[in-house]
Motif scaffolding. Sequence first.
Motif, PDB file in Angstrom:
ATOM      1  N   GLY A 141     -31.536  -9.871  67.060  1.00 37.63           N
ATOM      2  CA  GLY A 141     -31.745  -8.817  66.070  1.00 37.63           C
ATOM      3  C   GLY A 141     -30.544  -8.638  65.170  1.00 37.63           C
ATOM      4  O   GLY A 141     -30.682  -8.480  63.949  1.00 37.63           O
ATOM      5  N   LEU A 142     -29.352  -8.693  65.757  1.00 34.50           N
ATOM      6  CA  LEU A 142     -28.137  -8.567  64.950  1.00 34.50           C
ATOM      7  C   LEU A 142     -28.011  -9.727  63.969  1.00 34.50           C
ATOM      8  O   LEU A 142     -27.586  -9.541  62.819  1.00 34.50           O
ATOM      9  CB  LEU A 142     -26.916  -8.506  65.864  1.00 34.50           C
ATOM     10  CG  LEU A 142     -26.751  -7.231  66.689  1.00 34.50           C
ATOM     11  CD1 LEU A 142     -25.573  -7.365  67.660  1.00 34.50           C
ATOM     12  CD2 LEU A 142     -26.534  -6.017  65.788  1.00 34.50           C
ATOM     13  N   LEU A 143     -28.383 -10.919  64.422  1.00 31.09           N
ATOM     14  CA  LEU A 143     -28.324 -12.075  63.531  1.00 31.09           C
ATOM     15  C   LEU A 143     -29.289 -11.897  62.353  1.00 31.09           C
ATOM     16  O   LEU A 143     -28.969 -12.240  61.202  1.00 31.09           O
ATOM     17  CB  LEU A 143     -28.667 -13.346  64.310  1.00 31.09           C
ATOM     18  CG  LEU A 143     -28.222 -14.667  63.692  1.00 31.09           C
ATOM     19  CD1 LEU A 143     -26.702 -14.783  63.688  1.00 31.09           C
ATOM     20  CD2 LEU A 143     -28.840 -15.843  64.454  1.00 31.09           C
ATOM     21  N   THR A 144     -30.453 -11.340  62.624  1.00 33.32           N
ATOM     22  CA  THR A 144     -31.420 -11.085  61.553  1.00 33.32           C
ATOM     23  C   THR A 144     -30.885 -10.060  60.566  1.00 33.32           C
ATOM     24  O   THR A 144     -30.976 -10.238  59.346  1.00 33.32           O
ATOM     25  CB  THR A 144     -32.747 -10.600  62.151  1.00 33.32           C
ATOM     26  OG1 THR A 144     -33.284 -11.623  63.001  1.00 33.32           O
ATOM     27  CG2 THR A 144     -33.754 -10.270  61.071  1.00 33.32           C
ATOM     28  N   TYR A 145     -30.326  -8.959  61.076  1.00 28.75           N
ATOM     29  CA  TYR A 145     -29.712  -7.966  60.193  1.00 28.75           C
ATOM     30  C   TYR A 145     -28.629  -8.598  59.322  1.00 28.75           C
ATOM     31  O   TYR A 145     -28.528  -8.334  58.123  1.00 28.75           O
ATOM     32  CB  TYR A 145     -29.074  -6.854  61.015  1.00 28.75           C
ATOM     33  CG  TYR A 145     -30.000  -5.778  61.504  1.00 28.75           C
ATOM     34  CD1 TYR A 145     -30.727  -4.986  60.617  1.00 28.75           C
ATOM     35  CD2 TYR A 145     -30.123  -5.496  62.870  1.00 28.75           C
ATOM     36  CE1 TYR A 145     -31.564  -3.977  61.078  1.00 28.75           C
ATOM     37  CE2 TYR A 145     -30.951  -4.500  63.330  1.00 28.75           C
ATOM     38  CZ  TYR A 145     -31.674  -3.736  62.432  1.00 28.75           C
ATOM     39  OH  TYR A 145     -32.491  -2.729  62.886  1.00 28.75           O
ATOM     40  N   TRP A 146     -27.820  -9.415  59.950  1.00 28.45           N
ATOM     41  CA  TRP A 146     -26.689 -10.017  59.247  1.00 28.45           C
ATOM     42  C   TRP A 146     -27.168 -10.862  58.074  1.00 28.45           C
ATOM     43  O   TRP A 146     -26.680 -10.720  56.947  1.00 28.45           O
ATOM     44  CB  TRP A 146     -25.895 -10.877  60.240  1.00 28.45           C
ATOM     45  CG  TRP A 146     -24.574 -11.373  59.732  1.00 28.45           C
ATOM     46  CD1 TRP A 146     -24.042 -11.232  58.488  1.00 28.45           C
ATOM     47  CD2 TRP A 146     -23.614 -12.109  60.492  1.00 28.45           C
ATOM     48  NE1 TRP A 146     -22.810 -11.831  58.410  1.00 28.45           N
ATOM     49  CE2 TRP A 146     -22.529 -12.373  59.629  1.00 28.45           C
ATOM     50  CE3 TRP A 146     -23.577 -12.567  61.802  1.00 28.45           C
ATOM     51  CZ2 TRP A 146     -21.406 -13.087  60.049  1.00 28.45           C
ATOM     52  CZ3 TRP A 146     -22.461 -13.270  62.208  1.00 28.45           C
ATOM     53  CH2 TRP A 146     -21.383 -13.525  61.360  1.00 28.45           C
ATOM     54  N   THR A 147     -28.139 -11.748  58.312  1.00 25.29           N
ATOM     55  CA  THR A 147     -28.605 -12.611  57.229  1.00 25.29           C
ATOM     56  C   THR A 147     -29.294 -11.797  56.137  1.00 25.29           C
ATOM     57  O   THR A 147     -29.142 -12.108  54.944  1.00 25.29           O
ATOM     58  CB  THR A 147     -29.556 -13.694  57.760  1.00 25.29           C
ATOM     59  OG1 THR A 147     -30.673 -13.100  58.432  1.00 25.29           O
ATOM     60  CG2 THR A 147     -28.835 -14.621  58.721  1.00 25.29           C
ATOM     61  N   ARG A 148     -30.036 -10.773  56.510  1.00 20.39           N
ATOM     62  CA  ARG A 148     -30.709  -9.958  55.494  1.00 20.39           C
ATOM     63  C   ARG A 148     -29.695  -9.238  54.602  1.00 20.39           C
ATOM     64  O   ARG A 148     -29.832  -9.212  53.370  1.00 20.39           O
ATOM     65  CB  ARG A 148     -31.642  -8.941  56.167  1.00 20.39           C
ATOM     66  CG  ARG A 148     -32.857  -9.586  56.807  1.00 20.39           C
ATOM     67  CD  ARG A 148     -33.758  -8.581  57.514  1.00 20.39           C
ATOM     68  NE  ARG A 148     -34.911  -9.254  58.111  1.00 20.39           N
ATOM     69  CZ  ARG A 148     -35.894  -8.634  58.750  1.00 20.39           C
ATOM     70  NH1 ARG A 148     -35.860  -7.309  58.892  1.00 20.39           N
ATOM     71  NH2 ARG A 148     -36.908  -9.324  59.247  1.00 20.39           N
ATOM     72  N   LYS A 149     -28.680  -8.662  55.218  1.00 19.44           N
ATOM     73  CA  LYS A 149     -27.707  -7.903  54.431  1.00 19.44           C
ATOM     74  C   LYS A 149     -26.815  -8.819  53.604  1.00 19.44           C
ATOM     75  O   LYS A 149     -26.496  -8.506  52.438  1.00 19.44           O
ATOM     76  CB  LYS A 149     -26.883  -7.010  55.357  1.00 19.44           C
ATOM     77  CG  LYS A 149     -27.727  -5.924  56.030  1.00 19.44           C
ATOM     78  CD  LYS A 149     -26.883  -4.891  56.755  1.00 19.44           C
ATOM     79  CE  LYS A 149     -27.755  -3.823  57.394  1.00 19.44           C
ATOM     80  NZ  LYS A 149     -26.972  -2.667  57.884  1.00 19.44           N
ATOM     81  N   GLU A 150     -26.399  -9.940  54.165  1.00 17.92           N
ATOM     82  CA  GLU A 150     -25.582 -10.884  53.404  1.00 17.92           C
ATOM     83  C   GLU A 150     -26.376 -11.423  52.209  1.00 17.92           C
ATOM     84  O   GLU A 150     -25.823 -11.583  51.111  1.00 17.92           O
ATOM     85  CB  GLU A 150     -25.137 -12.042  54.301  1.00 17.92           C
ATOM     86  CG  GLU A 150     -24.094 -11.659  55.328  1.00 17.92           C
ATOM     87  CD  GLU A 150     -22.679 -11.858  54.810  1.00 17.92           C
ATOM     88  OE1 GLU A 150     -22.509 -12.115  53.616  1.00 17.92           O
ATOM     89  OE2 GLU A 150     -21.753 -11.742  55.634  1.00 17.92           O
ATOM     90  N   ALA A 151     -27.647 -11.725  52.391  1.00 12.72           N
ATOM     91  CA  ALA A 151     -28.461 -12.206  51.283  1.00 12.72           C
ATOM     92  C   ALA A 151     -28.545 -11.157  50.173  1.00 12.72           C
ATOM     93  O   ALA A 151     -28.454 -11.482  48.981  1.00 12.72           O
ATOM     94  CB  ALA A 151     -29.863 -12.578  51.781  1.00 12.72           C
TER      95      ALA A 151
END
Length: 233
Positions: A141-151
């Motif tokens: 879940g943290l990895l998903t948050y990270w990619t969404r916010k960085e994008a």
Amino acid sequence: MEPVTVWWAELGAARPALLGLAGLLDPVERARRDRYLRDADRDRFTLGVAMTRLAVAGRLGLQPERVPLTRACRDCGEPHGPPVVDGGPHLSVSHSGDRVAVAVSPHGPLGVDVEEDSGRIGDDIARQLLAGDEPPGGRAGLLTYWTRKEALLKATGDGLRVPLRKVRVSAPDEPPRLRLWDGRPGLAERIMMRTLDPGPGYAACLALLDHPEGVPVRERPVAELLRPRADLP
């Protein structure tokens, strides 16, 4: 409607072509590549630059070496910013582990982010990443948050000048969307997001700013870019 294209490469598979692809870099890009200390970082950068030049060349009808890329930083003007082509298309590049992604759009700004599930996301990252109302959802879940916010930060051009906690996105088990950006009312309505498929062990996301409703997103292998350059070693 013309699609947004995300080009994917696996670094290990592309290494035999890197010697030839390095010839596409201009002097500024070569100097930037040479500042990387690790071979893997130099190779990822080389592949990302070459993919960018090849993808844009196909759209503009130019030789890759003649694509007018600039990399001026918004803050200091030095050539270490993201790639830009005056007049378009819009570009975004990301690499992590064995994956390199180059996203190209004729419609507007965009951001792509890919992250390897390397196990390095822990409580310290979570504290910097999550707003108070965002449930963690474990390491994936943290990895998903990270990619969404960085994008999103790439699409708006803010980069890491904006704390990630100010950007609130949907939960990992929901389709990606911007819920709220502190201090920027109305921005969520201008953003579309797509979950990408970088392969096992990775997460990736695409954010589109001010794009037409329903614009198609196509994911393509780097082999389609390299095919016209079969003469490369």
